[in-house]
Design an enzyme around this catalytic site. Structure first.
Site, short mmCIF file in Angstrom:
data_model
loop_
_atom_site.label_atom_id
_atom_site.label_comp_id
_atom_site.label_asym_id
_atom_site.label_seq_id
_atom_site.Cartn_x
_atom_site.Cartn_y
_atom_site.Cartn_z
N CYS A 1 -4.58 20.71 -22.74
CA CYS A 1 -6.03 20.61 -22.94
C CYS A 1 -6.69 21.85 -22.32
O CYS A 1 -6.47 22.16 -21.16
CB CYS A 1 -6.54 19.34 -22.27
SG CYS A 1 -8.33 19.27 -22.09
N CYS B 1 -14.09 22.43 -24.60
CA CYS B 1 -14.77 21.81 -25.74
C CYS B 1 -15.80 20.76 -25.33
O CYS B 1 -16.76 20.53 -26.06
CB CYS B 1 -13.77 21.14 -26.66
SG CYS B 1 -12.15 21.86 -26.64
N THR C 1 -12.79 16.11 -17.58
CA THR C 1 -11.91 17.19 -18.03
C THR C 1 -12.46 18.54 -17.60
O THR C 1 -13.63 18.83 -17.81
CB THR C 1 -11.79 17.13 -19.57
OG1 THR C 1 -11.13 15.92 -19.92
CG2 THR C 1 -11.00 18.30 -20.11
N GLU D 1 -8.21 16.38 -14.89
CA GLU D 1 -9.36 15.50 -14.87
C GLU D 1 -9.70 15.20 -13.42
O GLU D 1 -8.81 15.24 -12.56
CB GLU D 1 -9.07 14.17 -15.60
CG GLU D 1 -9.36 14.21 -17.09
CD GLU D 1 -8.27 14.94 -17.89
OE1 GLU D 1 -7.12 14.95 -17.44
OE2 GLU D 1 -8.59 15.50 -18.96
N HIS E 1 -16.79 15.13 -30.34
CA HIS E 1 -15.52 15.18 -29.60
C HIS E 1 -14.40 14.50 -30.40
O HIS E 1 -13.23 14.86 -30.27
CB HIS E 1 -15.67 14.59 -28.20
CG HIS E 1 -14.75 15.27 -27.22
ND1 HIS E 1 -14.77 16.64 -27.01
CD2 HIS E 1 -13.75 14.80 -26.43
CE1 HIS E 1 -13.82 16.96 -26.11
NE2 HIS E 1 -13.20 15.86 -25.76
N TYR F 1 -10.67 16.42 -31.65
CA TYR F 1 -9.27 15.98 -31.53
C TYR F 1 -8.48 16.25 -32.80
O TYR F 1 -7.24 16.28 -32.76
CB TYR F 1 -9.22 14.48 -31.18
CG TYR F 1 -9.48 14.20 -29.72
CD1 TYR F 1 -10.23 15.07 -28.93
CD2 TYR F 1 -8.98 13.05 -29.11
CE1 TYR F 1 -10.46 14.81 -27.59
CE2 TYR F 1 -9.21 12.79 -27.77
CZ TYR F 1 -9.96 13.66 -27.02
OH TYR F 1 -10.17 13.40 -25.70
N CYS G 1 -7.48 20.13 -31.48
CA CYS G 1 -6.69 20.41 -30.26
C CYS G 1 -5.38 19.64 -30.25
O CYS G 1 -4.33 20.20 -29.93
CB CYS G 1 -7.51 20.11 -29.02
SG CYS G 1 -7.70 18.37 -28.58
N GLU H 1 -4.91 10.54 -23.40
CA GLU H 1 -6.21 11.03 -23.79
C GLU H 1 -6.45 10.84 -25.29
O GLU H 1 -7.58 10.62 -25.72
CB GLU H 1 -6.38 12.50 -23.41
CG GLU H 1 -7.85 12.89 -23.44
CD GLU H 1 -8.08 14.35 -23.22
OE1 GLU H 1 -7.25 15.15 -23.70
OE2 GLU H 1 -9.07 14.70 -22.58
FE1 SF4 Z 1 -9.28 18.97 -24.13
FE2 SF4 Z 1 -9.04 18.54 -26.74
FE3 SF4 Z 1 -11.17 17.60 -25.42
FE4 SF4 Z 1 -10.85 20.24 -25.90
S1 SF4 Z 1 -11.14 18.59 -27.43
S2 SF4 Z 1 -11.49 19.28 -24.01
S3 SF4 Z 1 -8.65 20.44 -25.68
S4 SF4 Z 1 -9.02 17.02 -25.14
FE FE Z 2 -10.93 15.12 -24.19
#
Ligand code: SF4
Ligand code: FE
Length: 483
Positions: free
Chosen positions: A100, A104, A191, A257, A292, A296, A299, A447
């Site tokens: 991660c 983001c 995060t 985290e 968000h 996902y 990422c 996550e």
């Molecule tokens: Fe982490 Fe993915 Fe959230 Fe970006 S979108 S902060 S990489 S979990």
């Molecule tokens: Fe996240």
């Protein structure tokens, strides 16, 4: 200066005055702490790739405020093309870090706060959007990392914020005066908290009038007076303290985290973005969560690419690559991973413009995306473990591998295909372990379940957005049922 170099980013963190507790101690130098440093490297990669001409189009864009070149992580999406590029950028970073990369959450929070404050001001005559735009301009000009902070600790899940036995279970306003507000509470699972320059706090649920003190959004420097962090553990995290590069699986990158505590923090009015406008709390939550959930689809797919690659290498090194069931498992992993990507791209390309001009994803498709993310990475991880074999969890330590006598015994008995160096096989086994069970499993597995909202949160949104009545009408028409 519109773009920070990776070195400037690292230096900027050194200047911050964070208060971080880790394993019972106050951390003196977070940037060089062996457990924290890999997570800093992941954020640093968002600065690093932005400097490379081959990634310029994905990693950077033009500010709609100033026309200057900015990092895409500080951008407000100006088109569906921007939304698509965001997902592609996240896949790229997942591929490059296998973890991660944290930046983001702030990007998603800023996009949600932009359109929500705009609509709130239009309806209520408040002046929040102007303040937010000033903050955004600073973030873009200085290329800052912002941590979006939404998830309250919530206490008894059956009770509203104001009904909790302890009033601090949701972040709330405890004092208001002519200079600003004082807030108290904590945000959980934050995060990238200690790799960020600023925090953007948002409420965590839709709220009613009785909860007006909890409908609060603001920005503050991440090292402001009264804010402190209690760093979260990850499985196998202390392997990072051992100094090796094999047992950790991924020695360069990681995520983190932390519990972010607000101990009577003063926030001047110019940094307050919502204060009591409970009717807009739900909109902000829905939009942030939507962005968000879109994220996902990028990422996790990038990390999935690394895991599929590791599983394919494990098959090669084990001498099992030609077995038809192994080939089929790799096809299945690819199919699942690309399905997630398809969802990320779909909700982006079907996005629309909001009143502020910022583009929002298609909420139904973003929620479908995240719902799949609560499942597919688990199946991809299962298949990776299946292909890798038991050695990924029974292998001796790096110190034994390097031991003058025991190392030779391990090599003799644990070598796979004769043409593959034993160390390479060990490294790939540990990488599979890292992503499926180790420190990176926080980001890839749990996550995927709970980040951006647990599965039930998406099902509520899918029910709301699914438009069953219209589907019933379609069926009636085809079947000849009269209204
Ligand atoms: Fe982490 Fe993915 Fe959230 Fe970006 S979108 S902060 S990489 S979990
Ligand atoms: Fe996240």
């Amino acid at each position: 200066m519109a773009l920070k170099t990776p070195e400037q980013y690292e230096e900027s963190l050194r200047k911050m005055n964070f208060k971080i507790y880790l394993m019972g101690e106050l951390v003196k130098n977070p940037v060089d702490h062996p457990m924290i440093r890999p997570s800093m490297n992941s954020v640093k990669m968002t600065y690093d790739l932005a400097q490379k001409p081959e990634y310029e189009d994905l990693m950077t864009t033009k500010s709609h405020l100033t026309g200057e070149k900015i990092n895409r992580f500080t951008n407000l999406h100006q088109s569906t093309d921007d939304l698509v590029k965001k997902v592609k950028m996240q896949r790229l970073l997942g591929q490059q870090t296998a973890s991660c990369f944290q930046r983001c959450v702030g990007m998603d929070a800023m996009n949600a706060v932009d359109s929500t404050t705009f609509e709130m001001d239009a309806k209520l005559g408040t002046k929040y959007h102007e303040r937010f735009t000033r903050f955004l301009k600073m973030v873009q000009d200085e290329d800052l990392t912002v941590d979006g902070a939404m998830t309250d600790t919530k206490g008894d899940r059956g009770l509203a914020p104001h009904q909790q036995a302890d009033p601090d279970m949701f972040v709330h306003v405890v004092e208001k005066n002519d200079k600003g507000i004082v807030v108290r509470g904590a945000k959980a699972h934050q995060t990238g908290a200690v790799n960020s320059h600023w925090i953007l706090v948002m409420p965590t649920i839709a709220m009613a009038k009785e909860d007006a003190d909890y409908a609060v959004s603001f920005v503050c420097p991440a090292d402001t007076n009264g804010v402190y962090y209690i760093y979260g553990r990850q499985s196998s995290d202390t392997r990072k303290m051992e100094g090796g590069t094999i047992d950790v699986g991924n020695s360069q990158f990681g995520g983190h985290e932390a519990l972010m505590v607000f101990d009577n923090v003063f926030v001047p009015w110019e940094n307050v973005l919502m204060c009591g406008e409970y009717e807009f709390s739900g909109m902000l939550v829905e939009r942030f969560a939507g962005y968000h959930r879109q994220s996902y689809g990028g990422c996790k797919v990038g990390v999935g690419d690394v895991l599929i690659g590791a599983a394919a290498l494990a098959a090669d090194y084990n001498g099992a690559a030609k077995a038809s069931h192994v080939k089929d498992k790799l096809i299945e992993m690819t199919h699942l991973n690309e399905t997630l990507y398809s969802c990320g791209i779909a909700c982006s390309s079907q996005g629309h413009k909001t009143a502020s001009g910022t583009y929002l994803i298609d909420l139904l498709l973003a929620n479908v995306c995240k719902q799949n993310v609560t499942r597919f990475p688990y199946e991809i991880a299962r298949l990776a473990e299946d292909i890798a074999g038991g050695l990924m969890v029974t292998m001796a330590s790096e110190k034994d591998l390097n031991h003058p006598e025991i190392g030779k015994v391990l090599e003799k008995y644990l070598k796979g295909a004769a043409n593959v160096p034993f160390e390479d096989r060990c490294r790939i086994m540990r990488l599979v372990e890292n992503i499926t069970l180790g420190t990176a499993a926080v980001g890839y597995r749990t996550e995927s379940m709970h980040g951006a909202g647990s599965p039930q949160a998406q099902r509520i949104m899918i029910a709301r957005q699914g438009n069953l009545e219209q589907k019933k009408k379609l069926a009636k028409k085809i079947a000849g049922v009269k209204e």
